[in-house]
Design an enzyme around this catalytic site. Structure first.
Site, PDB file in Angstrom:
ATOM      1  N   LYS A 181     -77.014 -38.540 -39.595  1.00 35.52           N
ATOM      2  CA  LYS A 181     -77.349 -37.215 -39.014  1.00 35.52           C
ATOM      3  C   LYS A 181     -77.448 -37.555 -37.255  1.00 35.52           C
ATOM      4  O   LYS A 181     -77.803 -38.439 -37.005  1.00 35.52           O
ATOM      5  CB  LYS A 181     -78.674 -36.726 -39.485  1.00 35.52           C
ATOM      6  CG  LYS A 181     -78.523 -35.086 -39.425  1.00 35.52           C
ATOM      7  CD  LYS A 181     -77.723 -34.747 -40.927  1.00 35.52           C
ATOM      8  CE  LYS A 181     -77.669 -33.293 -40.606  1.00 35.52           C
ATOM      9  NZ  LYS A 181     -76.971 -32.722 -42.015  1.00 35.52           N
TER      10      LYS A 181
HETATM   11  P1  NAD Z   1     -75.580 -22.387 -38.893  1.00 39.11           P
HETATM   12  O1  NAD Z   1     -76.153 -22.863 -37.563  1.00 39.11           O
HETATM   13  O2  NAD Z   1     -74.243 -21.855 -39.239  1.00 39.11           O
HETATM   14  O3  NAD Z   1     -76.499 -21.253 -39.101  1.00 39.11           O
HETATM   15  C1  NAD Z   1     -78.034 -21.190 -39.398  1.00 39.11           C
HETATM   16  C2  NAD Z   1     -78.489 -19.621 -39.750  1.00 39.11           C
HETATM   17  O4  NAD Z   1     -80.003 -19.702 -39.947  1.00 39.11           O
HETATM   18  C3  NAD Z   1     -78.244 -18.803 -38.621  1.00 39.11           C
HETATM   19  O5  NAD Z   1     -77.783 -17.392 -39.124  1.00 39.11           O
HETATM   20  C4  NAD Z   1     -79.474 -18.811 -37.848  1.00 39.11           C
HETATM   21  O6  NAD Z   1     -79.644 -17.528 -37.205  1.00 39.11           O
HETATM   22  C5  NAD Z   1     -80.562 -18.775 -39.121  1.00 39.11           C
HETATM   23  N1  NAD Z   1     -81.779 -19.149 -38.783  1.00 39.11           N
HETATM   24  C6  NAD Z   1     -82.342 -20.162 -38.023  1.00 39.11           C
HETATM   25  N2  NAD Z   1     -83.523 -19.968 -37.801  1.00 39.11           N
HETATM   26  C7  NAD Z   1     -83.969 -19.304 -38.758  1.00 39.11           C
HETATM   27  C8  NAD Z   1     -85.229 -18.869 -39.012  1.00 39.11           C
HETATM   28  N3  NAD Z   1     -86.332 -19.135 -38.614  1.00 39.11           N
HETATM   29  N4  NAD Z   1     -85.326 -17.787 -40.198  1.00 39.11           N
HETATM   30  C9  NAD Z   1     -84.343 -17.284 -40.529  1.00 39.11           C
HETATM   31  N5  NAD Z   1     -82.960 -17.738 -40.311  1.00 39.11           N
HETATM   32  C10 NAD Z   1     -83.035 -18.607 -39.313  1.00 39.11           C
HETATM   33  O7  NAD Z   1     -76.092 -23.669 -39.901  1.00 39.11           O
HETATM   34  P2  NAD Z   1     -75.466 -24.199 -41.263  1.00 39.11           P
HETATM   35  O8  NAD Z   1     -74.535 -24.985 -40.832  1.00 39.11           O
HETATM   36  O9  NAD Z   1     -75.326 -22.870 -42.246  1.00 39.11           O
HETATM   37  O10 NAD Z   1     -76.918 -24.861 -41.932  1.00 39.11           O
HETATM   38  C11 NAD Z   1     -77.975 -24.360 -42.488  1.00 39.11           C
HETATM   39  C12 NAD Z   1     -78.673 -25.140 -43.301  1.00 39.11           C
HETATM   40  O11 NAD Z   1     -77.651 -25.664 -44.240  1.00 39.11           O
HETATM   41  C13 NAD Z   1     -79.224 -26.337 -42.596  1.00 39.11           C
HETATM   42  O12 NAD Z   1     -80.296 -26.803 -43.124  1.00 39.11           O
HETATM   43  C14 NAD Z   1     -78.068 -27.513 -42.704  1.00 39.11           C
HETATM   44  O13 NAD Z   1     -78.450 -28.894 -42.631  1.00 39.11           O
HETATM   45  C15 NAD Z   1     -77.857 -27.190 -43.928  1.00 39.11           C
HETATM   46  N6  NAD Z   1     -76.441 -27.708 -44.372  1.00 39.11           N
HETATM   47  C16 NAD Z   1     -75.414 -27.319 -43.837  1.00 39.11           C
HETATM   48  C17 NAD Z   1     -74.080 -28.060 -44.079  1.00 39.11           C
HETATM   49  C18 NAD Z   1     -72.998 -27.578 -43.555  1.00 39.11           C
HETATM   50  O14 NAD Z   1     -71.856 -27.731 -43.875  1.00 39.11           O
HETATM   51  N7  NAD Z   1     -72.878 -26.826 -42.189  1.00 39.11           N
HETATM   52  C19 NAD Z   1     -73.724 -28.647 -45.384  1.00 39.11           C
HETATM   53  C20 NAD Z   1     -75.206 -29.072 -46.035  1.00 39.11           C
HETATM   54  C21 NAD Z   1     -76.388 -28.460 -45.605  1.00 39.11           C
END
Ligand code: NAD
Length: 407
Positions: free
Chosen positions: A97
């Site tokens: 990561k």
């Molecule tokens: P992203 O940046 O696209 O979206 C994050 C979202 O969470 C945004 O809408 C943001 O406004 C919201 N957010 C942030 N703080 C917040 C809070 N305190 N309360 C409510 N909403 C809040 O990120 P993502 O890629 O969608 O990742 C989200 C989660 O999924 C993370 O934990 C990440 O590690 C995990 N994840 C992502 C992927 C991927 O392919 N992108 C894969 C596996 C896991």
């Protein structure tokens, strides 16, 4: 939290003492400084990290997070979970990561590009298509992966698309990668709903986080016929008991960047969303939102962990005593890294698949992971999280044992 989970899982399967520390600690942890010229000519320096947790089962794989609260401990935990996730899905990867301590919303587009390119530049000595392959995570996207791929390719003097995944399709990104994580969350959720004979038409869903994972989870669940009653982002949530129009919300966010003032329902805060009565609660934002403080108040039937680490270990203990079922992160959100693996394979072969091929292969791999977890859960009488973690951990430990110790 990740270390305690490891200890619990290692105890549950009696992992030999000699293998524990080797399997638990990260192989490499790096801190780098990124000096950037701001648009006004000043110099800013951002702290950044990359942690490669395991390199014994293949190149390391894992996203890059741009967020103001990133710490090396958080990155190390996320890297460790990537190891178990890749192992559980049967991917030939170790976990990694990365993170940059920056709020990307405070940067201009040109500054964002400079931070992204400088981060890649600093990592070049330590990464490569057969060493460590980054991808997007919170605060990063396809465009950023494109800049990083371009930086690496310029450095080595030829195009190397396989250095990162989650790129734009025009640069060798895979069809279906953008929606893979959320689609995967929805697919395994549907699998559990089917097993419990809960009709999708009677399923209500609350999704926290409306970024890559949350928005695609909400969209896929609504396409399956479930009713998405609440969505949220960092600005707050929207509740509509008749169902939120997810496509309309996506359009809104495309132009306004956040859900603030979206008129598709009533405003609600993020904490309230977690305790809404619903069938499926999908935390898809950040870690540690379901805690010992709110676990007792949850009124859902299933928690589908789109985010990594949304449930603390203390909350897990409370939830184990209820009839709420958890689909743990390492299983629920593994669709993202599975399609990243497909993207890497396509880049290495220069042979590209259709979206239908990608989605069909994704579902097959998710089914395989799902059924192996269910078998382990029944055989060992473990929670679903412990079943998933023990499978992921034991495969990494077995590989380390078989490789022996050098020198
Ligand atoms: P992203 O940046 O696209 O979206 C994050 C979202 O969470 C945004 O809408 C943001 O406004 C919201 N957010 C942030 N703080 C917040 C809070 N305190 N309360 C409510 N909403 C809040 O990120 P993502 O890629 O969608 O990742 C989200 C989660 O999924 C993370 O934990 C990440 O590690 C995990 N994840 C992502 C992927 C991927 O392919 N992108 C894969 C596996 C896991």
């Amino acid at each position: 939290m990740a270390c305690r989970q490891f200890d619990m899982a290692a105890d549950a399967i009696n992992l030999p003492e000699a293998l524990r520390a080797r399997t638990k600690y990260p192989r490499r942890s790096m801190t780098v400084s990124l000096p950037i010229k701001r648009d006004d000519g000043r110099i800013a320096v951002f702290e950044a990290y990359r942690v490669q947790h395991n390199l014994s089962t293949g190149p390391a794989k894992g996203g890059i997070r741009f967020h103001q609260d990133v710490t090396i401990g958080e990155v190390a935990a996320l890297a460790m979970w990537m190891s178990w996730k890749c192992s559980l899905a049967g991917l030939p990867y170790g976990g990694a990561k990365g993170g940059v301590v920056v709020d990307p919303r405070t940067l201009s587009l040109a500054e964002l590009e400079r931070v992204s390119r400088r981060y890649m530049q600093e990592l070049i000595p330590f990464i490569g298509p057969q060493i460590d392959i980054p991808a997007p995570d919170v605060g990063t996207n396809e465009q950023i992966m494109g800049w990083m791929m371009d930086t690496y390719s310029n450095h080595i003097g030829r195009l190397e698309p396989a250095i990162v995944t989650g790129k734009p399709v025009a640069l060798g990104g895979s069809q279906g990668r953008r929606e893979a994580t959320g689609r995967g969350v929805a697919y395994v959720t549907k699998t559990l709903l089917d097993e419990r004979k809960i009709a999708l038409a009677k399923t209500t869903v609350a999704v926290q986080g409306f970024g890559n994972v949350g928005a695609e989870t909400a969209l896929a669940m609504s396409e399956y016929g479930a009713k998405v009653i609440a969505i949220s982002d960092y600005t707050g949530g929207i509740y509509n008991k008749k169902g939120v129009d997810v496509r309309k919300a996506l359009e809104y966010v495309k132009y306004n960047r956040t859900l603030k003032d979206f008129d598709g329902g009533d405003a609600m805060d993020n904490e309230e969303l977690l305790t809404l009565p619903c069938t499926v609660l999908a935390p898809c934002a950040l870690e540690r939102v379901i805690t010992d403080k709110n676990a007792k108040k949850l009124k859902c039937r299933i928690i589908a962990e789109g985010a990594n680490g949304p449930t603390t270990n203390a909350a897990d203990k409370i939830l184990e005593k209820t009839d709420i079922e958890i689909i743990p992160d390492v299983l629920a959100n593994s669709g993202g890294v599975i399609v990243s693996y497909f993207e890497w394979l396509q880049n290495l072969q220069s042979y590209y698949w259709t979206r239908d091929e990608v989605m069909a292969k994704l579902n097959t791999m998710l089914d395989k992971a799902w059924f192996s977890v269910e078998a382990q859960r029944r055989k060992m009488k473990f929670s679903r999280r412990l079943a998933a973690l023990t499978l992921g951990i034991s495969r990494v430990a077995d590989a380390k044992a078989a490789r022996g110790l050098f020198p």
